[in-house]
Scaffold this active site. Structure first.
Site, PDB file in Angstrom:
ATOM      1  N   ARG B  54       0.861  -1.186   0.000  1.00  0.00           N
ATOM      2  CA  ARG B  54       0.000   0.000   0.000  1.00  0.00           C
ATOM      3  C   ARG B  54       0.892   1.228   0.000  1.00  0.00           C
ATOM      4  NH1 ARG B  54       2.639   1.401   4.048  1.00  0.00           N
ATOM      5  NH2 ARG B  54       1.204   3.056   4.545  1.00  0.00           N
ATOM      6  N   GLY B  55       0.278   2.404  -0.104  1.00  0.00           N
ATOM      7  CA  GLY B  55       1.034   3.643  -0.163  1.00  0.00           C
ATOM      8  C   GLY B  55       1.096   4.127  -1.610  1.00  0.00           C
ATOM      9  N   ALA B  56       0.902   5.439  -1.790  1.00  0.00           N
ATOM     10  CA  ALA B  56       0.768   6.005  -3.140  1.00  0.00           C
ATOM     11  C   ALA B  56       1.927   5.596  -4.052  1.00  0.00           C
ATOM     12  CB  ALA B  56       0.696   7.530  -3.037  1.00  0.00           C
ATOM     13  N   ARG B  97      -7.557  -0.467  -7.129  1.00  0.00           N
ATOM     14  CA  ARG B  97      -7.721   0.615  -6.145  1.00  0.00           C
ATOM     15  C   ARG B  97      -8.148   1.852  -6.938  1.00  0.00           C
ATOM     16  NH1 ARG B  97      -4.324   0.436  -1.386  1.00  0.00           N
ATOM     17  NH2 ARG B  97      -5.633   2.166  -0.754  1.00  0.00           N
ATOM     18  N   ASP B 251      -1.905  12.682   1.695  1.00  0.00           N
ATOM     19  CA  ASP B 251      -2.555  11.944   0.616  1.00  0.00           C
ATOM     20  C   ASP B 251      -2.936  12.861  -0.532  1.00  0.00           C
ATOM     21  OD1 ASP B 251      -3.118  10.255   3.212  1.00  0.00           O
ATOM     22  OD2 ASP B 251      -3.243   8.927   1.473  1.00  0.00           O
TER      23      ASP B 251
END
Lengths: 370, 370
Positions: B54-56, B97, B251
């Site tokens: 996960r994580g941009a 996502r 974010d």
């Protein structure tokens, strides 16, 4: 307040045998509702020390009933041996939670009351009535906090008739921490019982989760609509107009208006200020500190064990399991309280009425302390 | 950064077989360190969707490698069937996502790169180099954020030579959310690697505990001193001078300087302001929103499932157990992000340098957006 539709206090004498004290064991809450009998000083001491019960008001009331049980069981061959046993039991009870002010106060009040009469039967009788009086006074103070505080909710309700009033609270300053009503929750119960539509945002209150475990349970049992939120959420809700007022309890309130309460209270007070949401603190006057002036500088903050941060217990398949949340080797710090400066507190709600969180406001209500 | 003394990225091609992508499966962290092989688009899609990663930045890099795997396995009988398969795989990856901006960006970059060449072998080769380039750029942007940000830590260190610099962070904007270094953590790792004594207060970040699980783990593995705290604690620490600066990730950052980040960030920013503690936000420019002006009014805040608040998983006797924290019937609300207004942000740390969290400051660094 109500549990399964029946009114309970947190402590009482057993209906069929007034030599037995009954309490709600708070440790298995919210998953199990268990009533525990206390018949000896050892049992009372353990219930206080191992936190079957907690909360300033309830710890005091339990100590009061503990001294009544001590009197019941003390030897009656002479006043001297009776008193010697009482003195020993008083020490045992006072050692259970050494920093709890109400505990020592209740024990000493019992010793003084019993010293007023000579006859052993009278001593036991006066211990019983004093225990009841301590519990009744605690409940009555909380009831009055509710009576004063509900006016604040009514004022908001008049501005938005028929609409639900959203109240945010932190930790558990509910009836489980006292004999009945609670402090922060007393105005909420009073509003609910009057038919004003209220809804409570319940901060879960990490690391010990008193909000998620106790406040959510007691509100649910009494039928008050509520929603559990992570401690991180309150600021967002206030930014979006979803909180009409905040009410918390307090562990110690300086006569200058600074409030020491469960860790995280300060953050909610900052958010309330930033969003023009009124921030109230409910308290019986027994939590006032008439000596200290500067909360952040002068109030010592208890540090508890890191395991309370690293591990958490919850219900699992009918039992309770404790799980590890962090890397096993990561250190954790566990500060139990923080200080909310008076400038962030809109007002205090006491048993005598509502006052500004300032020296002038507080001494105006308690002129005998000038 | 380092794990057990060895340098890792969060995603890489297997040393002995460059047709295999390897990732750190983040789900069992911090309790188990597991490297997972990804050899098909289905496996890559599942890893993104089920949050093995996960994580941009890392989601984008994984999608880039996913398109390389798609190219490896696409039918080679004609360019048309090859492209048709790629288009289908692109859709599968982008659906994992749907709100992740970097995901779509990486997939489209791959399609455009492959469209530049006609030969299938060249297409596969360019997919591989593009996947590597996306990952390298992500790591390089984070490295530069660290390079710029470390100057802020050095300045504080010069004022208190030899003393430990205390940094508070919220959630995980660490290397686990990117390919390497992280954003909020990049200046911390840079300072630590330069020998400046740093210590990080790690907000556990309820309800998903990314701080307690991931940030604590990655700091510990790299040898950075740190302490896990409940989200309630930061304000108290700042009141007592125990936080020198706050660094968080973001974010989404509006070009006016408003910052949307993990729920609870706003509360820490308020406390930082109240105690004159600088509050920095680390970000690659890909998280800028060049359209919206007012964060609180305009940024939609995701609400996630209430079970994330009511239940929590942790390690128990060698396995993982999920326990219930609240009364079974109490509702819970789960807002995932909040907005920190620009007025509370001291500065932004980007790959191009440090700027004020304002339209002027941001457009000064990114003049092409004027």
């Amino acid at each position: 307040m109500n549990v399964d539709g029946k009114h309970y206090r947190t402590i009482w004498l057993k209906e069929t045998d007034d030599r037995v004290v009954q309490i709600i064991d708070q440790r298995p809450l919210p998953h199990q509702f268990i009533i525990e009998d206390l018949t000896t000083v050892t049992e009372v001491a353990r219930a206080i020390k191992e936190m079957h019960i907690r909360g300033a008001g309830l710890v005091g009331a339990t100590a009061g009933y503990g001294m009544y049980i001590a009197a019941l069981h003390a030897p009656r061959n002479s006043v001297a041996t009776f008193n010697a046993q009482l003195a020993e039991d008083a020490k045992i009870l006072m050692a259970t939670r050494p920093t709890a002010v109400n505990l020592e106060w209740a024990v000493k009040r019992q010793l003084a009351a019993m010293a007023e009469v000579a006859n052993l039967t009278e001593k036991i009788q006066i211990a019983k009535t004093t225990a009841q009086a301590i519990a009744d006074e605690d409940a009555e103070f909380c009831r009055r906090i509710g009576e004063h505080g509900v006016s604040l909710i009514e004022q908001i309700s008049q501005r938005k008739p028929g609409q639900t009033i959203n109240i945010l609270t932190h930790c558990n300053a509910g009836w489980l921490a006292f004999v009945d009503y609670g402090t922060a929750t007393a105005p909420v119960y009073a509003a609910h019982d009057k038919g004003i539509p209220v809804h409570v945002w319940v901060d879960e209150t990490r690391p010990r989760n008193q909000g998620a475990r106790l406040t959510a349970w007691e509100l649910g049992q009494h039928g008050v609509p509520h929603t559990v939120i992570a401690d991180n959420v309150g600021g967002h809700l206030m930014q979006h107009g979803q909180v009409d007022l905040v009410i918390t309890g307090t562990d110690r309130t300086l006569y200058t208006g600074d409030v020491a309460n469960k860790i995280g209270t300060y953050l909610k007070a900052l958010a309330a200020k930033d969003n023009d949401v009124p921030f109230y603190v409910g308290l019986p006057s027994s939590t006032f500190d008439w000596e200290k002036r500067d909360g952040v500088a002068e109030i010592p903050i208890e540090q508890r064990d890191a395991t309370e941060v690293k591990y958490i217990a919850g219900a699992h398949e009918g039992g309770t399991k404790t799980v590890l949340l962090t890397p096993e080797n990561s250190p954790a710090a566990n500060y139990a309280f923080d200080v909310t400066p008076a400038r962030l507190v809109t007002a205090l709600i006491t048993e005598r009425g509502i006052c500004e969180a300032s020296e002038d406001g507080i001494l105006g209500l308690y002129p005998e302390k000038r």
